[in-house]
Design an enzyme around this catalytic site. Sequence first.
Site, PDB file in Angstrom:
ATOM      1  N   HIS A 313       0.857  -1.190   0.000  1.00 43.15           N
ATOM      2  CA  HIS A 313       0.000   0.000   0.000  1.00 43.15           C
ATOM      3  C   HIS A 313       0.887   1.231   0.000  1.00 43.15           C
ATOM      4  O   HIS A 313       1.943   1.227   0.635  1.00 43.15           O
ATOM      5  CB  HIS A 313      -0.902  -0.002   1.241  1.00 43.15           C
ATOM      6  CG  HIS A 313      -2.066   0.913   1.119  1.00 43.15           C
ATOM      7  ND1 HIS A 313      -1.982   2.237   1.436  1.00 43.15           N
ATOM      8  CD2 HIS A 313      -3.320   0.694   0.660  1.00 43.15           C
ATOM      9  CE1 HIS A 313      -3.158   2.799   1.200  1.00 43.15           C
ATOM     10  NE2 HIS A 313      -3.985   1.897   0.722  1.00 43.15           N
ATOM     11  N   ASP A 371      -8.014  -5.627   0.293  1.00 47.81           N
ATOM     12  CA  ASP A 371      -8.461  -6.463  -0.824  1.00 47.81           C
ATOM     13  C   ASP A 371      -8.051  -7.914  -0.691  1.00 47.81           C
ATOM     14  O   ASP A 371      -8.557  -8.773  -1.410  1.00 47.81           O
ATOM     15  CB  ASP A 371      -7.903  -5.916  -2.141  1.00 47.81           C
ATOM     16  CG  ASP A 371      -8.553  -4.606  -2.486  1.00 47.81           C
ATOM     17  OD1 ASP A 371      -9.732  -4.442  -2.145  1.00 47.81           O
ATOM     18  OD2 ASP A 371      -7.891  -3.745  -3.072  1.00 47.81           O
TER      19      ASP A 371
HETATM   20  N1  ACO Z   1       4.101  -7.695  -4.666  1.00 48.01           N
HETATM   21  C1  ACO Z   1       5.443  -7.696  -4.849  1.00 48.01           C
HETATM   22  N2  ACO Z   1       6.223  -6.595  -4.697  1.00 48.01           N
HETATM   23  C2  ACO Z   1       5.607  -5.453  -4.342  1.00 48.01           C
HETATM   24  C3  ACO Z   1       4.218  -5.395  -4.123  1.00 48.01           C
HETATM   25  C4  ACO Z   1       3.457  -6.563  -4.302  1.00 48.01           C
HETATM   26  N3  ACO Z   1       2.129  -6.562  -4.115  1.00 48.01           N
HETATM   27  N4  ACO Z   1       3.881  -4.130  -3.786  1.00 48.01           N
HETATM   28  C5  ACO Z   1       5.025  -3.416  -3.785  1.00 48.01           C
HETATM   29  N5  ACO Z   1       6.069  -4.221  -4.101  1.00 48.01           N
HETATM   30  C6  ACO Z   1       7.485  -3.826  -4.156  1.00 48.01           C
HETATM   31  C7  ACO Z   1       7.798  -2.957  -5.359  1.00 48.01           C
HETATM   32  O1  ACO Z   1       8.177  -3.731  -6.473  1.00 48.01           O
HETATM   33  C8  ACO Z   1       8.910  -2.092  -4.833  1.00 48.01           C
HETATM   34  O2  ACO Z   1      10.085  -2.850  -4.819  1.00 48.01           O
HETATM   35  P1  ACO Z   1      11.543  -2.129  -5.057  1.00 48.01           P
HETATM   36  O3  ACO Z   1      11.671  -1.123  -3.954  1.00 48.01           O
HETATM   37  O4  ACO Z   1      12.506  -3.253  -4.995  1.00 48.01           O
HETATM   38  O5  ACO Z   1      11.444  -1.494  -6.421  1.00 48.01           O
HETATM   39  C9  ACO Z   1       8.527  -1.844  -3.383  1.00 48.01           C
HETATM   40  O6  ACO Z   1       7.722  -2.992  -3.020  1.00 48.01           O
HETATM   41  C10 ACO Z   1       7.725  -0.573  -3.150  1.00 48.01           C
HETATM   42  O7  ACO Z   1       6.540  -0.633  -3.919  1.00 48.01           O
HETATM   43  P2  ACO Z   1       6.006   0.521  -4.884  1.00 48.01           P
HETATM   44  O8  ACO Z   1       5.330  -0.113  -6.069  1.00 48.01           O
HETATM   45  O9  ACO Z   1       7.089   1.510  -5.148  1.00 48.01           O
HETATM   46  O10 ACO Z   1       4.924   1.175  -3.934  1.00 48.01           O
HETATM   47  P3  ACO Z   1       3.715   2.086  -4.375  1.00 48.01           P
HETATM   48  O11 ACO Z   1       3.352   2.859  -3.179  1.00 48.01           O
HETATM   49  O12 ACO Z   1       4.030   2.837  -5.617  1.00 48.01           O
HETATM   50  O13 ACO Z   1       2.573   1.016  -4.758  1.00 48.01           O
HETATM   51  C11 ACO Z   1       0.713  -0.416  -4.640  1.00 48.01           C
HETATM   52  C12 ACO Z   1       1.567   0.648  -3.912  1.00 48.01           C
HETATM   53  C13 ACO Z   1       0.291   0.076  -6.036  1.00 48.01           C
HETATM   54  C14 ACO Z   1      -0.555  -0.686  -3.835  1.00 48.01           C
HETATM   55  C15 ACO Z   1       1.553  -1.722  -4.762  1.00 48.01           C
HETATM   56  O14 ACO Z   1       1.918  -2.182  -3.487  1.00 48.01           O
HETATM   57  C16 ACO Z   1       0.812  -2.826  -5.528  1.00 48.01           C
HETATM   58  O15 ACO Z   1       0.805  -2.816  -6.763  1.00 48.01           O
HETATM   59  N6  ACO Z   1       0.158  -3.777  -4.798  1.00 48.01           N
HETATM   60  C17 ACO Z   1      -0.617  -4.809  -5.447  1.00 48.01           C
HETATM   61  C18 ACO Z   1      -1.959  -4.259  -5.889  1.00 48.01           C
HETATM   62  C19 ACO Z   1      -2.901  -4.005  -4.719  1.00 48.01           C
HETATM   63  O16 ACO Z   1      -3.102  -4.853  -3.862  1.00 48.01           O
HETATM   64  N7  ACO Z   1      -3.535  -2.813  -4.731  1.00 48.01           N
HETATM   65  C20 ACO Z   1      -4.528  -2.461  -3.722  1.00 48.01           C
HETATM   66  C21 ACO Z   1      -4.176  -1.199  -3.030  1.00 48.01           C
HETATM   67  S1  ACO Z   1      -5.293  -0.937  -1.712  1.00 48.01           S
HETATM   68  C22 ACO Z   1      -6.715  -0.357  -2.393  1.00 48.01           C
HETATM   69  O17 ACO Z   1      -6.770   0.250  -3.438  1.00 48.01           O
HETATM   70  C23 ACO Z   1      -7.930  -0.636  -1.627  1.00 48.01           C
END
Ligand code: ACO
Length: 436
Positions: A313, A371
Site C-alpha cells: 500500500h 483487498d
Molecule cells: N508484490 C510484490 N512486490 C511489491 C508489491 C506486491 N504486491 N507491492 C510493492 N512491491 C514492491 C515494489 O516492487 C517495490 O520494490 P523495489 O523497492 O525493490 O522497487 C517496493 O515494493 C515498493 O513498492 P512501490 O510499487 O514503489 O509502492 P507504491 O506505493 O508505488 O505502490 C501499490 C503501492 C500500487 C498498492 C503496490 O503495493 C501494488 O501494486 N500492490 C498490489 C496491488 C494491490 O493490492 N492494490 C490495492 C491497493 S489498496 C486499495 O486500493 C484498496
Amino acid sequence: MKLADYKATLSFSNGSPAVDMPIYQGNIGPDVIDIRKLYAQTGKFTYDPGFLSTAACQSTITYIDGDKGELLYRGYPIEQLATNCDFLETCHLLLYGDLPDAAKKKDFTSRVTNHTMVNEQMQFFLRGFRRDAHPMAIMTGLVGALSAFYHDSTDVHNAEHRDISAIRLIAKMPTLVAMAYKYSVGQPFIYPKNDLSYAGNFMHMMFATPCEEYKVNPVIERAMDRIFILHADHEQNASTSTVRLCGSSGTNPFAAIAAGVACLWGPAHGGANEACLEMLEDIQRMGGVSKVGEFMEKVKDKNSGVKLMGFGHRVYKNYDPRAKLMQETCNEVLTALGLENDPLFKLAKQLEKIALEDDYFVQRKLYPNVDFYSGIVQRAIGIPVKLFTGIFALARTVGWIAQLNEMIGDPEYKIGRPRQLFTGSVKRDVMPIAKR
Ligand code: ACO
C-alpha cells in the site's frame, strides 16, 4: 490551518537567493511546507510525480497513520465504527461530520431509502450495453448518465443541490450495481424494498427473483455492511483525488463521481480485489498450497512482472487495519455458510503467512491490504468476481462525495492544475511533407 512557529528555507547552490516558506500544522500527522508562492518567488516548480510528498488539500474527513496501521473517519477508529455502527451511520458521519443520534439516523435512513429507485428510463440506457460488458464499464456509464436523469441537482455551487445529489448517489448506487449484475445474467431487475436495511436491500436486489421469496441471511447482511464501512473513505487516494480534480472545474457531482469510478477500476487501486481473487484461483489451478513457494519466487523476481495482489500500500507500511477486520468477517461468513475448509481461504492464509515472514516483504514493509480477504468474502456470498470493484465503488461513493463537497466549501479551493517538467522537443519548424 495553524501556522507553525518555524519555517522552511530553501537555498540554492547557484547563488540564487534563498526563500522562506511557511509551515502549517495539522491536528495530527506530518506538517506541510506551503510552496504555493514558490514559482512566483523562484521561477521553479516542484517535481513530485505520483504525489509522494505532496498534500493537495486540507481535509477534516479521514486520517491514516500508515506506520501505525491506523484509520480514522472524522476521528473515530475504523475498528469501533465497524463493530458499533452500520454503514448509513458511517455515511452520515463522513458527510456531515458526526455520528447521528437516533432521530437523525431515522431521518437520514428515510431520506436515503426514499431515493433508492432509479428513473425507469435508465433501464433502457443500460440495455444498450453488451451483456458481457465489464460491470465497471457499465457503472462508469450509468453514474455519468445520472446527470442526464437528475438535472435538478447538478449545480455543484448550490449547497442544496450538493446535498440532494449526495443522497441520490448513496441511495442509487446499490440499485445500479444490482441492475448491472442482473443484466449480465439475463434476469429481471429487482426493485428496491424499503423495509430492508441498506445492505439487506442490496442483497435482495442482487439475489431475489420474481419467482420466489428471498430471505436475507443476517450474517451476510452484516458482512456486506462491514465491507461498505471499510471501503467508505480512504483520504486522498487515486480515485478520490480524481473526483476532487474533476470536480474542481465546477462540473456536476454525478460527472465527478463517474470519474472516480473510472479511476477505481484500475488493478493498482480498486481493481485489486478482482485481481487478487484471480491470482488465488490461478495458484489453485496450478496445484494450490503446494505451489505457493514457486509463486512467491516469481513475485520476488523483478523481471517476472508478477505481484502479490492484495499486498502493499502506498500509505500503510504496517498491517492495513481494514484487512484485520475483513479477515474476521471472512471467518464469520465462511463458518455461517459451512465453507470453513474453503481452499482459497486456506491458500490466502498460507500466502499471507509466508509473505509476512519473507525478507523481501519484511524489508519493503509489505502487508496485506483490505483487498486480500474481501474477494474471498464476496465470492462466498455469491458475488461474481467481475462485480467486486463495482461494490467497492458503491461503498466509496460516500467518501468521494464527502470529499468533493468539502473541497467546494473550502475558501482556498481552486481549479486543480498541476505543472510539468518538459522534456520533449524544443521549438522547431514544420517541413513540407516532401522534405520530412
Ligand atoms: N508484490 C510484490 N512486490 C511489491 C508489491 C506486491 N504486491 N507491492 C510493492 N512491491 C514492491 C515494489 O516492487 C517495490 O520494490 P523495489 O523497492 O525493490 O522497487 C517496493 O515494493 C515498493 O513498492 P512501490 O510499487 O514503489 O509502492 P507504491 O506505493 O508505488 O505502490 C501499490 C503501492 C500500487 C498498492 C503496490 O503495493 C501494488 O501494486 N500492490 C498490489 C496491488 C494491490 O493490492 N492494490 C490495492 C491497493 S489498496 C486499495 O486500493 C484498496
